[in-house]
Design an enzyme around this catalytic site. Structure first.
Site, PDB file in Angstrom:
ATOM      1  N   HIS A 171       0.818  -1.226   0.000  1.00 29.42           N
ATOM      2  CA  HIS A 171       0.000   0.000   0.000  1.00 29.42           C
ATOM      3  C   HIS A 171       0.845   1.266   0.000  1.00 29.42           C
ATOM      4  CE1 HIS A 171      -4.059  -1.781   0.743  1.00 29.42           C
ATOM      5  NE2 HIS A 171      -3.287  -2.816   1.009  1.00 29.42           N
ATOM      6  N   ASP A 383       3.443   9.503  -0.939  1.00 31.98           N
ATOM      7  CA  ASP A 383       2.261   8.751  -0.521  1.00 31.98           C
ATOM      8  C   ASP A 383       2.064   7.595  -1.488  1.00 31.98           C
ATOM      9  OD1 ASP A 383      -0.009   8.257   1.017  1.00 31.98           O
ATOM     10  OD2 ASP A 383      -0.625  10.362   0.975  1.00 31.98           O
TER      11      ASP A 383
HETATM   12  P1  ADQ Z   1      -2.988   6.238   4.744  1.00 35.49           P
HETATM   13  O1  ADQ Z   1      -1.577   6.659   4.931  1.00 35.49           O
HETATM   14  O2  ADQ Z   1      -3.778   6.103   5.971  1.00 35.49           O
HETATM   15  O3  ADQ Z   1      -3.109   4.885   3.903  1.00 35.49           O
HETATM   16  P2  ADQ Z   1      -4.818   7.724   2.854  1.00 35.49           P
HETATM   17  O4  ADQ Z   1      -4.793   6.935   1.609  1.00 35.49           O
HETATM   18  O5  ADQ Z   1      -4.834   9.184   2.593  1.00 35.49           O
HETATM   19  O6  ADQ Z   1      -3.582   7.443   3.795  1.00 35.49           O
HETATM   20  O7  ADQ Z   1      -6.088   7.371   3.706  1.00 35.49           O
HETATM   21  C1  ADQ Z   1      -6.445   8.097   4.857  1.00 35.49           C
HETATM   22  C2  ADQ Z   1      -7.877   7.726   5.227  1.00 35.49           C
HETATM   23  O8  ADQ Z   1      -8.188   8.309   6.486  1.00 35.49           O
HETATM   24  C3  ADQ Z   1      -8.892   8.250   4.216  1.00 35.49           C
HETATM   25  O9  ADQ Z   1      -9.813   7.237   3.915  1.00 35.49           O
HETATM   26  C4  ADQ Z   1      -9.575   9.425   4.939  1.00 35.49           C
HETATM   27  O10 ADQ Z   1     -10.937   9.570   4.648  1.00 35.49           O
HETATM   28  C5  ADQ Z   1      -9.411   9.040   6.397  1.00 35.49           C
HETATM   29  N1  ADQ Z   1      -9.323  10.265   7.216  1.00 35.49           N
HETATM   30  C6  ADQ Z   1      -8.346  11.181   7.166  1.00 35.49           C
HETATM   31  N2  ADQ Z   1      -8.594  12.160   8.055  1.00 35.49           N
HETATM   32  C7  ADQ Z   1      -9.743  11.864   8.681  1.00 35.49           C
HETATM   33  C8  ADQ Z   1     -10.494  12.473   9.734  1.00 35.49           C
HETATM   34  N3  ADQ Z   1     -10.114  13.601  10.369  1.00 35.49           N
HETATM   35  N4  ADQ Z   1     -11.604  11.859  10.143  1.00 35.49           N
HETATM   36  C9  ADQ Z   1     -11.983  10.695   9.550  1.00 35.49           C
HETATM   37  N5  ADQ Z   1     -11.312  10.067   8.573  1.00 35.49           N
HETATM   38  C10 ADQ Z   1     -10.200  10.635   8.141  1.00 35.49           C
HETATM   39  C11 ADQ Z   1      -2.205   3.912   3.295  1.00 35.49           C
HETATM   40  C12 ADQ Z   1      -1.143   4.517   2.367  1.00 35.49           C
HETATM   41  C13 ADQ Z   1      -1.822   5.355   1.297  1.00 35.49           C
HETATM   42  C14 ADQ Z   1      -2.815   4.493   0.520  1.00 35.49           C
HETATM   43  C15 ADQ Z   1      -3.741   3.745   1.465  1.00 35.49           C
HETATM   44  C16 ADQ Z   1      -4.595   2.723   0.716  1.00 35.49           C
HETATM   45  O11 ADQ Z   1      -0.224   5.293   3.135  1.00 35.49           O
HETATM   46  O12 ADQ Z   1      -0.873   5.921   0.417  1.00 35.49           O
HETATM   47  O13 ADQ Z   1      -3.591   5.327  -0.321  1.00 35.49           O
HETATM   48  O14 ADQ Z   1      -3.016   3.054   2.455  1.00 35.49           O
HETATM   49  O15 ADQ Z   1      -3.824   1.844  -0.040  1.00 35.49           O
END
Ligand code: ADQ
Length: 498
Positions: A171, A383
């Site tokens: 991921h 990311d």
């Molecule tokens: P993450 O590093 O966690 O995931 P991301 O893909 O941006 O990063 O996902 C974050 C999730 O958290 C999103 O679904 C978002 O909606 C949720 N979120 C963020 N802030 C929030 C808040 N204040 N309240 C509620 N929800 C919140 C890892 C990898 C990424 C990759 C994913 C999936 O680091 O690059 O995209 O896995 O493969």
């Protein structure tokens, strides 16, 4: 049972559950998030199992087990837990996974702590996972293992006699050969990945990095195949690698954004903010997300365009993460300080340039913010994919928002034709892009947003899971199986640090 209906075993560091202690009891709820949503229908339909750590250590007891069994019964597939001690968890999770692999793979080698004891704990825990998987699956079947916590699982599983198919999805990004080569256990890690039958990455860039590392360290040569896949012929067997960009449940986000509740909430939020345009940032608190660079870019935008004061607000949502790690506490303190300084510098009687919330919000609130924001500002320094950028676009049902996206987010490979793509290290360029987004005419906004929404809809999380699984299953017909000790032909003669 036909091949496509074959039982699936998913393995990830965490089980898809949320455990909360209520006095002496435990409340166990089903998890949320993209992976769970994507896997739920497949597991429920064909039967299967999810293996992972439940989120509490051995020392905390097993009072949560009945709750877990209930969630398992309700979800229609089994949840198999892996027990870990506090000590194992520290070395494996906080140590190797998050103080070695995470910083190195995100391009921060100076933040890495290459301690042999972390690597040892990682091996031990991967072995525990392999034991649990083997106990459940015996010698055959198909297992799909997720992410950087479990590089070694396939090798260890094969050592326990498993002869079925194994697939892996990373991921997070895969680093360039320059960064990867700094890892003391670099050959071991690559050889571990080459024990899987199929290895999936988020982007073509990650796949390219992996290929360059494997070839550069002399482990195998890649052959180009259809659909951008790479094939590594190891003699006894063949490993495939490919780019499978993860998506979101587009329909779910679009439907929620259009719902009555969210529409009302958008009105309320707009009422609170007057006529200001909202620039939105949503991130987990992590140095890879580029939060401080973003604040500087926003500050520069206000500096260069004072006419935007009282016209724009930056709404920054931050989800707490790894709160007990000193480095993350320091990042939070610095972020808080910077927000205070910028607010102090520009605020007027009725206006504050940055609104900042440090908590997790529910799906409807998040949806309202996504829909309300005129600009989605997504500027990680690195990311894997970045789901926030896709969630923002799916929620832009009025199609009048602009996405400003870092070129170092995996999502840029798919969304570059509609987003304004920036180098987040270039503060001045990001500030200009932000100004351009804020002042972009309606027609251009709609045209761009429509284009991105189409990509996000077409490559949703179901499409991702299906294309990965189809490839993993196709391989059965084309690939020779590993037999007996041939597995060890590819093991490192001596695994350093063990
Ligand atoms: P993450 O590093 O966690 O995931 P991301 O893909 O941006 O990063 O996902 C974050 C999730 O958290 C999103 O679904 C978002 O909606 C949720 N979120 C963020 N802030 C929030 C808040 N204040 N309240 C509620 N929800 C919140 C890892 C990898 C990424 C990759 C994913 C999936 O680091 O690059 O995209 O896995 O493969």
């Amino acid at each position: 049972m036909s091949d496509s209906e074959e039982e699936l075993t998913i393995v990830s560091n965490r089980l898809p559950v949320v455990l909360n202690r209520c006095g002496t009891d435990w409340q166990v709820d089903p998890g949320t998030g993209g992976l769970v949503q994507a896997m739920n229908p497949i597991l429920t339909e064909n039967g299967g199992c999810w293996v992972g750590w439940p989120g509490v250590t051995k020392e905390e007891g097993t009072g949560w087990k009945p709750g877990l069994e209930q969630v398992s019964a309700d979800s229609g597939y089994e949840l198999e837990h892996v027990v870990l001690t506090q000590e194992q968890l520290e070395g494996f999770y906080e140590g190797y996974a998050n103080s070695v692999v995470w910083p190195l793979f995100h391009g921060f080698p100076d933040r890495c702590e290459f301690r042999p004891q972390f690597y040892r704990a990682y091996g031990e825990v991967n072995d525990r996972f392999a034991e649990v998987i083997a106990a459940r699956m015996g010698r055959g079947g198909f297992v799909w293992i997720h992410d950087y916590h479990l590089f070694e699982a396939a090798r260890r599983l094969r050592q326990k006699g498993f002869r079925g198919r194994t697939a892996f999805f990373l991921h997070i990004p895969f680093p360039s050969v320059e960064n990867f080569s700094k890892l003391p256990w670099r050959e071991e890690l690559l050889s571990d990945l080459l024990h899987y039958d199929l290895v999936g990455f988020q982007t073509r860039r990650d796949l390219h990095h992996f290929e360059t590392c494997v070839e550069g360290l002399g482990l195998a040569t890649a052959e180009k195949r259809e659909q951008g896949l790479r094939r590594f012929d190891l003699g006894a067997r063949v490993v495939e690698a490919g780019a499978f960009p993860i998506g979101i449940d587009y329909e779910d986000f679009a439907r929620r954004a259009r719902s009555e509740t969210v529409t009302q909430r958008v009105e309320e939020l707009r009422g609170d903010l007057g006529d200001c345009q909202v620039v939105l940032g949503v991130d987990r608190l992590d140095y890879s997300k580029g939060l401080l660079h973003r604040l500087r870019a926003y500050e520069q935008t206000l500096e260069r365009h004072p006419e935007l004061c009282e016209e724009v607000v930056l709404f920054q949502l931050v989800v707490p993460s790894r709160e007990n790690v000193a480095e993350y506490q320091a990042l939070k303190e610095e972020f808080d300080r910077e927000v205070g300084r910028i607010n102090g510098r520009f605020s007027t009687a009725g206006w504050q340039p940055i609104h900042y919330r440090y908590n997790r919000v529910g799906p409807q609130e998040l949806s309202a913010m996504y829909r309300m924001a005129s600009v989605g500002l997504v500027t990680p320094l690195r990311d894997g994919m970045n789901l926030v950028s896709k969630e923002y676009c799916a929620s832009q049902v009025d199609e009048d928002g602009v996405l400003v996206l870092s070129e170092f987010a995996g999502a840029a490979e798919q969304l570059e034709r509609g987003a304004i793509v920036v180098n987040p290290y270039d503060i001045s360029q990001t500030a200009q892009a932000l100004y351009r987004a804020i002042t972009m005419p309606g027609d251009e906004r709609r045209q761009r947003m429509r284009r991105i929404r189409q990509v996000v809809a077409e490559s949703d999380v179901y499409h991702w899971a299906e294309s990965f699984l189809t490839r993993a299953r196709l391989r059965e017909e084309t690939v020779q199986r590993v037999v007996g000790s041939e597995v060890d032909k590819f093991a490192m003669p001596e695994r350093r640090g063990l």
